[in-house]
Motif scaffolding. Structure first.
Motif, PDB file in Angstrom:
ATOM      1  N   VAL A  57      45.597  -7.134 105.620  1.00  0.00           N
ATOM      2  CA  VAL A  57      46.095  -7.008 107.019  1.00  0.00           C
ATOM      3  C   VAL A  57      44.447  -6.695 107.465  1.00  0.00           C
ATOM      4  CG1 VAL A  57      47.046  -5.427 106.481  1.00  0.00           C
ATOM      5  CG2 VAL A  57      45.136  -4.922 106.702  1.00  0.00           C
ATOM      6  N   ASP A  58      44.197  -7.484 108.519  1.00  0.00           N
ATOM      7  CA  ASP A  58      43.363  -6.883 110.225  1.00  0.00           C
ATOM      8  C   ASP A  58      42.398  -5.394 109.168  1.00  0.00           C
ATOM      9  OD1 ASP A  58      42.540  -9.391 110.680  1.00  0.00           O
ATOM     10  OD2 ASP A  58      44.416  -9.014 112.245  1.00  0.00           O
ATOM     11  N   GLY A  59      41.616  -5.234 109.165  1.00  0.00           N
ATOM     12  CA  GLY A  59      41.051  -4.069 109.469  1.00  0.00           C
ATOM     13  C   GLY A  59      39.406  -4.032 108.625  1.00  0.00           C
ATOM     14  N   TYR A  60      39.667  -1.981 108.290  1.00  0.00           N
ATOM     15  CA  TYR A  60      38.197  -1.939 107.898  1.00  0.00           C
ATOM     16  C   TYR A  60      38.500  -1.632 106.367  1.00  0.00           C
ATOM     17  CZ  TYR A  60      37.014  -2.416 112.927  1.00  0.00           C
ATOM     18  OH  TYR A  60      36.290  -2.691 113.807  1.00  0.00           O
ATOM     19  N   ALA A  61      37.252  -2.604 105.111  1.00  0.00           N
ATOM     20  CA  ALA A  61      37.486  -2.331 104.111  1.00  0.00           C
ATOM     21  C   ALA A  61      36.760  -1.228 104.013  1.00  0.00           C
ATOM     22  CB  ALA A  61      36.245  -3.459 103.207  1.00  0.00           C
ATOM     23  N   VAL A  62      37.457  -0.330 102.742  1.00  0.00           N
ATOM     24  CA  VAL A  62      36.625   1.107 102.840  1.00  0.00           C
ATOM     25  C   VAL A  62      36.342   1.802 101.110  1.00  0.00           C
ATOM     26  CG1 VAL A  62      37.825   2.206 104.759  1.00  0.00           C
ATOM     27  CG2 VAL A  62      38.879   2.767 103.173  1.00  0.00           C
ATOM     28  N   LEU A  63      35.548   3.035 101.057  1.00  0.00           N
ATOM     29  CA  LEU A  63      36.135   4.002 100.039  1.00  0.00           C
ATOM     30  C   LEU A  63      37.119   4.741  99.872  1.00  0.00           C
ATOM     31  CD1 LEU A  63      32.196   3.615  98.570  1.00  0.00           C
ATOM     32  CD2 LEU A  63      33.667   2.062  97.977  1.00  0.00           C
ATOM     33  N   ASP A  66      36.096   8.664 101.509  1.00  0.00           N
ATOM     34  CA  ASP A  66      35.413   9.063 102.828  1.00  0.00           C
ATOM     35  C   ASP A  66      36.563   8.486 103.769  1.00  0.00           C
ATOM     36  OD1 ASP A  66      33.212   8.257 101.836  1.00  0.00           O
ATOM     37  OD2 ASP A  66      33.221   6.224 102.193  1.00  0.00           O
ATOM     38  N   VAL A  67      38.282   8.268 103.326  1.00  0.00           N
ATOM     39  CA  VAL A  67      38.971   8.384 104.151  1.00  0.00           C
ATOM     40  C   VAL A  67      40.069   9.099 104.292  1.00  0.00           C
ATOM     41  CG1 VAL A  67      37.984   6.909 106.107  1.00  0.00           C
ATOM     42  CG2 VAL A  67      39.265   6.059 103.455  1.00  0.00           C
ATOM     43  N   PHE A  68      40.147   9.674 102.814  1.00  0.00           N
ATOM     44  CA  PHE A  68      41.172  10.144 101.814  1.00  0.00           C
ATOM     45  C   PHE A  68      42.398  11.143 103.202  1.00  0.00           C
ATOM     46  CE2 PHE A  68      43.583  13.762  98.996  1.00  0.00           C
ATOM     47  CZ  PHE A  68      44.543  12.116  98.542  1.00  0.00           C
ATOM     48  N   LEU A  69      41.683  11.935 103.763  1.00  0.00           N
ATOM     49  CA  LEU A  69      41.713  13.409 104.367  1.00  0.00           C
ATOM     50  C   LEU A  69      41.526  12.566 105.827  1.00  0.00           C
ATOM     51  CD1 LEU A  69      39.874  16.126 103.315  1.00  0.00           C
ATOM     52  CD2 LEU A  69      42.075  15.952 102.686  1.00  0.00           C
ATOM     53  N   PRO A 109      35.121  -6.591 100.048  1.00  0.00           N
ATOM     54  CA  PRO A 109      33.588  -6.246  99.452  1.00  0.00           C
ATOM     55  C   PRO A 109      33.975  -6.448  98.353  1.00  0.00           C
ATOM     56  CG  PRO A 109      32.725  -4.934 101.358  1.00  0.00           C
ATOM     57  CD  PRO A 109      34.405  -5.767 101.849  1.00  0.00           C
ATOM     58  N   ASN A 110      32.708  -6.135  97.010  1.00  0.00           N
ATOM     59  CA  ASN A 110      33.314  -6.242  95.293  1.00  0.00           C
ATOM     60  C   ASN A 110      34.153  -4.274  95.050  1.00  0.00           C
ATOM     61  OD1 ASN A 110      33.455  -8.912  95.092  1.00  0.00           O
ATOM     62  ND2 ASN A 110      31.535  -9.287  94.402  1.00  0.00           N
ATOM     63  N   ASN A 111      33.711  -3.655  95.690  1.00  0.00           N
ATOM     64  CA  ASN A 111      33.583  -2.193  95.436  1.00  0.00           C
ATOM     65  C   ASN A 111      34.445  -1.883  96.041  1.00  0.00           C
ATOM     66  OD1 ASN A 111      31.962  -2.227  97.582  1.00  0.00           O
ATOM     67  ND2 ASN A 111      30.582  -0.026  96.381  1.00  0.00           N
ATOM     68  N   ALA A 112      35.096  -2.535  97.614  1.00  0.00           N
ATOM     69  CA  ALA A 112      36.566  -1.884  98.543  1.00  0.00           C
ATOM     70  C   ALA A 112      37.118  -1.382  97.419  1.00  0.00           C
ATOM     71  CB  ALA A 112      36.476  -2.975  99.461  1.00  0.00           C
ATOM     72  N   GLU A 113      37.678   0.166  97.768  1.00  0.00           N
ATOM     73  CA  GLU A 113      38.954   0.364  97.453  1.00  0.00           C
ATOM     74  C   GLU A 113      39.991   0.287  97.852  1.00  0.00           C
ATOM     75  OE1 GLU A 113      36.627   4.062  95.455  1.00  0.00           O
ATOM     76  OE2 GLU A 113      37.041   4.302  96.595  1.00  0.00           O
ATOM     77  N   GLY A 114      39.915   0.181  99.749  1.00  0.00           N
ATOM     78  CA  GLY A 114      41.107  -0.333 100.294  1.00  0.00           C
ATOM     79  C   GLY A 114      40.919  -1.021 101.917  1.00  0.00           C
ATOM     80  N   VAL A 115      42.311  -1.335 102.121  1.00  0.00           N
ATOM     81  CA  VAL A 115      41.747  -1.652 104.073  1.00  0.00           C
ATOM     82  C   VAL A 115      42.837  -0.605 104.431  1.00  0.00           C
ATOM     83  CG1 VAL A 115      41.376  -3.198 105.753  1.00  0.00           C
ATOM     84  CG2 VAL A 115      41.412  -3.595 102.632  1.00  0.00           C
ATOM     85  N   VAL A 116      41.900  -0.132 105.738  1.00  0.00           N
ATOM     86  CA  VAL A 116      42.614   0.515 106.623  1.00  0.00           C
ATOM     87  C   VAL A 116      42.964  -0.283 108.006  1.00  0.00           C
ATOM     88  CG1 VAL A 116      42.865   2.385 108.029  1.00  0.00           C
ATOM     89  CG2 VAL A 116      41.035   2.357 106.411  1.00  0.00           C
ATOM     90  N   MET A 117      43.698  -0.066 108.712  1.00  0.00           N
ATOM     91  CA  MET A 117      44.804  -1.185 109.825  1.00  0.00           C
ATOM     92  C   MET A 117      43.796  -1.454 110.930  1.00  0.00           C
ATOM     93  SD  MET A 117      49.024  -0.997 108.446  1.00  0.00           S
ATOM     94  CE  MET A 117      49.127  -2.283 109.979  1.00  0.00           C
ATOM     95  N   LYS A 133      43.333   7.363 109.344  1.00  0.00           N
ATOM     96  CA  LYS A 133      44.944   7.194 108.707  1.00  0.00           C
ATOM     97  C   LYS A 133      44.382   7.043 107.209  1.00  0.00           C
ATOM     98  CE  LYS A 133      49.090   5.743 107.955  1.00  0.00           C
ATOM     99  NZ  LYS A 133      50.620   5.364 107.623  1.00  0.00           N
ATOM    100  N   GLY A 134      44.292   8.334 105.953  1.00  0.00           N
ATOM    101  CA  GLY A 134      43.189   7.491 104.881  1.00  0.00           C
ATOM    102  C   GLY A 134      44.610   5.973 104.203  1.00  0.00           C
ATOM    103  N   VAL A 135      44.911   5.788 102.974  1.00  0.00           N
ATOM    104  CA  VAL A 135      44.757   4.737 102.119  1.00  0.00           C
ATOM    105  C   VAL A 135      44.688   5.012 100.561  1.00  0.00           C
ATOM    106  CG1 VAL A 135      44.004   2.517 103.674  1.00  0.00           C
ATOM    107  CG2 VAL A 135      43.213   2.844 102.372  1.00  0.00           C
ATOM    108  N   ALA A 136      46.009   4.472 100.060  1.00  0.00           N
ATOM    109  CA  ALA A 136      45.443   4.545  98.743  1.00  0.00           C
ATOM    110  C   ALA A 136      44.672   3.773  97.705  1.00  0.00           C
ATOM    111  CB  ALA A 136      46.676   4.827  97.975  1.00  0.00           C
ATOM    112  N   ILE A 137      43.894   4.226  96.415  1.00  0.00           N
ATOM    113  CA  ILE A 137      43.440   3.068  96.275  1.00  0.00           C
ATOM    114  C   ILE A 137      44.297   1.673  96.213  1.00  0.00           C
ATOM    115  CG2 ILE A 137      42.964   2.207  93.909  1.00  0.00           C
ATOM    116  CD1 ILE A 137      40.831   4.104  94.547  1.00  0.00           C
ATOM    117  N   ASN A 138      43.603   0.440  96.747  1.00  0.00           N
ATOM    118  CA  ASN A 138      43.737  -0.463  96.488  1.00  0.00           C
ATOM    119  C   ASN A 138      44.736  -0.818  97.784  1.00  0.00           C
ATOM    120  OD1 ASN A 138      42.590  -1.868  94.619  1.00  0.00           O
ATOM    121  ND2 ASN A 138      43.544  -1.132  92.241  1.00  0.00           N
ATOM    122  N   GLU A 139      44.977  -0.529  98.793  1.00  0.00           N
ATOM    123  CA  GLU A 139      46.116   0.087  99.138  1.00  0.00           C
ATOM    124  C   GLU A 139      45.803  -1.503 100.501  1.00  0.00           C
ATOM    125  OE1 GLU A 139      48.182   2.144 102.985  1.00  0.00           O
ATOM    126  OE2 GLU A 139      47.477   2.620 101.514  1.00  0.00           O
TER     127      GLU A 139
END
Length: 406
Positions: A57-63, A66-69, A109-117, A133-139
């Motif tokens: 998707v178009d969005g932001y790669a995150v750990l 950091d955004v779980f909650l 990024p190699n260590n990105a865990e998900g992408v927030v739309m 909105k949070g994301v799950a691992i590899n979402e």
């Protein structure tokens, strides 16, 4: 035609397989030329697809931590530390509370865990972002090889390449493919009444229909059809055309002249060849009973009925399955429908019944087309056909049947 000297469709196919062998040659061709060709060997992927981790998707790669909650009522502030551009490698890594903008299909990024739309984020300025909105691992991340693994078997030998396969093969890095050379199929129509496309309609004569149905049927299964001039109901003319076609082609299809009418000369023409052999004189099928399977000049010749509908269904029932058996049988394309009327048939032979498909009260319903075997427009307009097995006496209204799609 001997009244009871007919064979089943299955027996006809078996006789053809027992009596005719083909030395199938191969050639290597560019991928773009492989549409509707049979593969001559297995094909494996040259690469992982994708070969890098990319965003769905178009969005932001995150750990994720950091955004779980994050939520609409509890937006989480993070820092934008870069952009990943399409077609370029992104070499940076994410640190705590850092994000990177990634377009759809871009590398994360190699260590990105998900992408927030992007719609779940509010950009405050070039550096500050609120994640809502949070994301799950590899979402929203497609992993390396998630679509295709390197060395994965893509297609087996004998597969008929379709337009979707071209995309798969291109994505897997396949530039050329080895395919079987097309079987050459000669097509002859017979009858004093037959006119070519160039001739004007006159008297009680008709245009040559069967030739073009047969041409299309053969093209669809990766054959190279050759059209010969129609032959009059003249024994020597038919013999000459049979001889020419059998020497130039792998298989010969001749329509008309296979029944026992006064001027039907196919059998006589076949028997004029030295070492010719008539294997079948009649198949237990409706329409299409007056069908001949023979050998001339060591080539397979099939005498087809003159009526277009009968001719087409004989090809569907024995010619296409036989040719496909040399490579890979075609996957059936069918839908299950409710039969609209009671339909009776005689036991002892298969029947092929053209049908229309409609949707009625949320269910698929098929309606038989009660057309004579010479009626071509009804056949062209139908959606498919129902094969009624030889030991059945018909179909009852409301029965669920398999409609084979053209």
């Amino acid at each position: 035609m001997k009244l009871f000297d007919v064979v089943t469709v299955q027996d006809a196919l078996q006789k053809m397989k027992e009596n005719f062998n083909f030395n199938l040659e191969t050639e290597t061709i560019p991928l773009t030329e492989s549409l509707n060709r049979y593969l001559a060997n297995d094909i494996k992927s040259d690469t992982d697809v994708p070969h890098f981790r990319k965003s769905l998707v178009d969005g932001y790669a995150v750990l994720v931590r950091d955004v779980f909650l994050a939520s609409d009522t509890n937006p989480v502030p993070v820092k934008i530390v870069g952009d990943s551009y399409m077609g370029q490698v992104y070499e940076g890594l994410l640190d705590n509370e850092e994000v990177v903008y990634v377009p759809t299909g871009g590398m994360v990024p190699n260590n990105a865990e998900g992408v927030v739309m992007i719609e779940n984020c509010e950009k405050l300025n070039d550096q500050d972002l609120l994640v809502q909105k949070g994301v799950a691992i590899n979402e929203n991340i497609v992993e390396v090889g998630e679509d295709i693994k390197k060395d994965q078997l893509l297609y087996k030998k004998g597969h008929l390449v379709n337009y979707r396969d071209l995309g798969v093969l291109a994505g897997a890095g396949i530039k050329e493919v080895e395919v079987y050379k097309e079987l050459v199929v000669g097509i002859i129509s017979t009858g004093d009444e037959i006119l070519t496309l160039e001739e004007d309609i006159k008297d009680a004569k008709i245009k040559d229909i069967n030739t073009y149905i047969l041409y299309g049927q053969m093209k669809e299964i990766s054959c190279n059809p050759i059209i010969y001039p129609p032959a009059k109901d003249n024994l020597q003319e038919i013999i000459n055309l049979m001889d020419k076609a059998s020497k130039e082609c792998d298989i010969v299809l001749i329509s008309g002249g296979s029944s026992k009418g006064k001027k039907d000369e196919t059998i006589n023409a076949i028997e004029s060849f030295e070492n010719s052999k008539v294997l079948i004189e009649g198949i237990a099928i409706k329409p299409g009973k007056p069908t001949i399977v023979a050998s001339i000049n060591d080539k397979l010749l099939i005498g087809l009925p003159g009526h277009p509908l009968s001719c087409a269904f004989v090809v569907e029932s024995i010619v296409i399955p036989f040719i496909e058996s040399l490579f890979e049988p075609k996957k059936e394309r069918y839908v299950v429908c409710e039969f609209k009327y009671n339909y009776h048939k005689a036991r002892g032979r298969e029947e092929y019944l053209s049908v229309y498909i409609t949707e009625e009260e949320g269910k698929l319903v098929c309606t038989p087309i009660f057309a004579k075997s010479s009626m071509i427009k009804h056949f062209a307009d139908c959606d498919g056909y129902v094969k009624i097995e030889r030991d059945l006496e018909g179909i009852n209204q409301g029965d669920l049947v398999k409609v084979n799609l053209f």
